[in-house]
Design a protein around this motif. Sequence first.
Motif, short mmCIF file in Angstrom:
data_model
loop_
_atom_site.label_atom_id
_atom_site.label_comp_id
_atom_site.label_asym_id
_atom_site.label_seq_id
_atom_site.Cartn_x
_atom_site.Cartn_y
_atom_site.Cartn_z
N ASP A 1 67.38 55.90 -17.03
CA ASP A 1 68.37 55.00 -16.43
C ASP A 1 67.81 54.34 -15.18
O ASP A 1 68.07 53.15 -14.93
CB ASP A 1 69.64 55.78 -16.09
CG ASP A 1 70.63 54.93 -15.29
OD1 ASP A 1 71.11 53.92 -15.84
OD2 ASP A 1 70.90 55.27 -14.13
N THR B 1 68.69 60.60 -17.26
CA THR B 1 68.81 60.22 -15.85
C THR B 1 67.59 59.43 -15.39
O THR B 1 67.71 58.42 -14.69
CB THR B 1 68.98 61.47 -14.98
OG1 THR B 1 70.17 62.18 -15.40
CG2 THR B 1 69.12 61.10 -13.51
N ALA C 1 69.66 52.12 -20.87
CA ALA C 1 70.92 52.80 -21.13
C ALA C 1 70.86 53.50 -22.48
O ALA C 1 70.82 52.85 -23.52
CB ALA C 1 72.08 51.80 -21.12
N TYR D 1 69.71 47.89 -23.30
CA TYR D 1 70.98 48.53 -23.66
C TYR D 1 70.89 49.14 -25.05
O TYR D 1 70.95 48.45 -26.06
CB TYR D 1 72.14 47.52 -23.61
CG TYR D 1 73.48 48.19 -23.80
CD1 TYR D 1 74.09 48.87 -22.75
CD2 TYR D 1 74.12 48.16 -25.04
CE1 TYR D 1 75.31 49.51 -22.93
CE2 TYR D 1 75.33 48.80 -25.22
CZ TYR D 1 75.92 49.47 -24.16
OH TYR D 1 77.12 50.11 -24.33
#
Length: 404
Positions: free
Chosen positions: A350, A347, A355, A25
């Motif tokens: 991910d 994209t 993230a 994250y």
Amino acid sequence: MLDIHKIRTDFPILSQKVNGKPLVYFDNGATSQKPQVVIDAISNYYKDINANIHRGVHTLSQLATDAYEASRNTIQNHINAKFSHEVIFTSGTTHGINLVANGFASILKPGDEVLVSAIEHHSNIVPWQMLCEKTGAVLKVIPMNEKGELILSEFDKLLSEKTKFVTVNHISNALGTINPIKYIIDKAHEFDAAILIDGAQAVSHLKPNVQELDCDFYAFSGHKMFGPTGTGILYGKEAWLNKLPPYQGGGEMIKEVSFEKTTYAELPHKFEAGTPNIADGIALGAAVDYINAIGIANIQEQEKELLEYGTKRLLEIEGLKIFGTAEAKTSVISFNIEGIHPYDIGTIVDKLGIAVRTGHHCAQPIMNFFQIPGTIRASFAFYNTKEEIDVMVEAVKRAKLMLS
């Protein structure tokens, strides 16, 4: 030294998988994750003392009121406000900024000037544009350089007797630049201008001392400092808060109401109309306690290491450019890879469980300055690790290979 692996167990979400991969994250600039003590504070309110505050004589109302006001006192001490009634609960930074801008609609007049900086979030641009349209005041912009730093010599030139309000962020959300706000505050006061600091990106990285800074207003959000969404604080000097009119009308912010006349409550209730976000306000105090238990100095040391390591590793990638290279900077790295749209990189990474934020980060003037559509932004918190940075770097390399 912090035991990062132990600290990570305080944050339940960090143990989950995304797309079959361990979550990495790196979107803390958008919102930070929440430790279990904050989650428990919300749950415990609803389980044990759920009641409206300030209005009831019954026991639960008194317990809820005490917990909510204890949170206000915790935040007062954290930012070193002189009085607890200078601490106004809001729904976030945007709410706080709009409250002040709305109040100055009754103060500014045509020809007055408001200064904003070129590296502001939209939330610290649009309310002042609206204010100027409403009052006839003029909006002026403090320019930036290629490193993402404000050009202070140009700021000095913009200041004049016409300057009535100055607003800048403490830290840029898009670039990580730490602005020299003490210098800016002192210069603004030389011209008797009021000043607001947007602290949304700062409060997770440092501990603002509002009396030492001598700012007139300081706004920040709870969800970026490991607290709940829908919470925030507007600090304002007592004299200014007394001068500004109420932002909203309704319950709690009144002293007496008749159809002929309404008189308003004293601070802070004058600006806290309606039933507040009680549970999350209490939990915001728990988040502040958690930060102080970890220690701001420890947080800063860990994040400094992450910034230096992440910068070094990312620059190993051919064609990668970092935007925001200020001398004073926090743990944010905005970057692009030549010839590849940032959205495409975001994209792909991910899918690998990582993230990051892609886009203009609600700071389109910055992107216009660099003539780019946006950036990939990795923003680190103290619970992140160098190993996670290695995972991101390999993912970016893989995405680059796929998209080249």
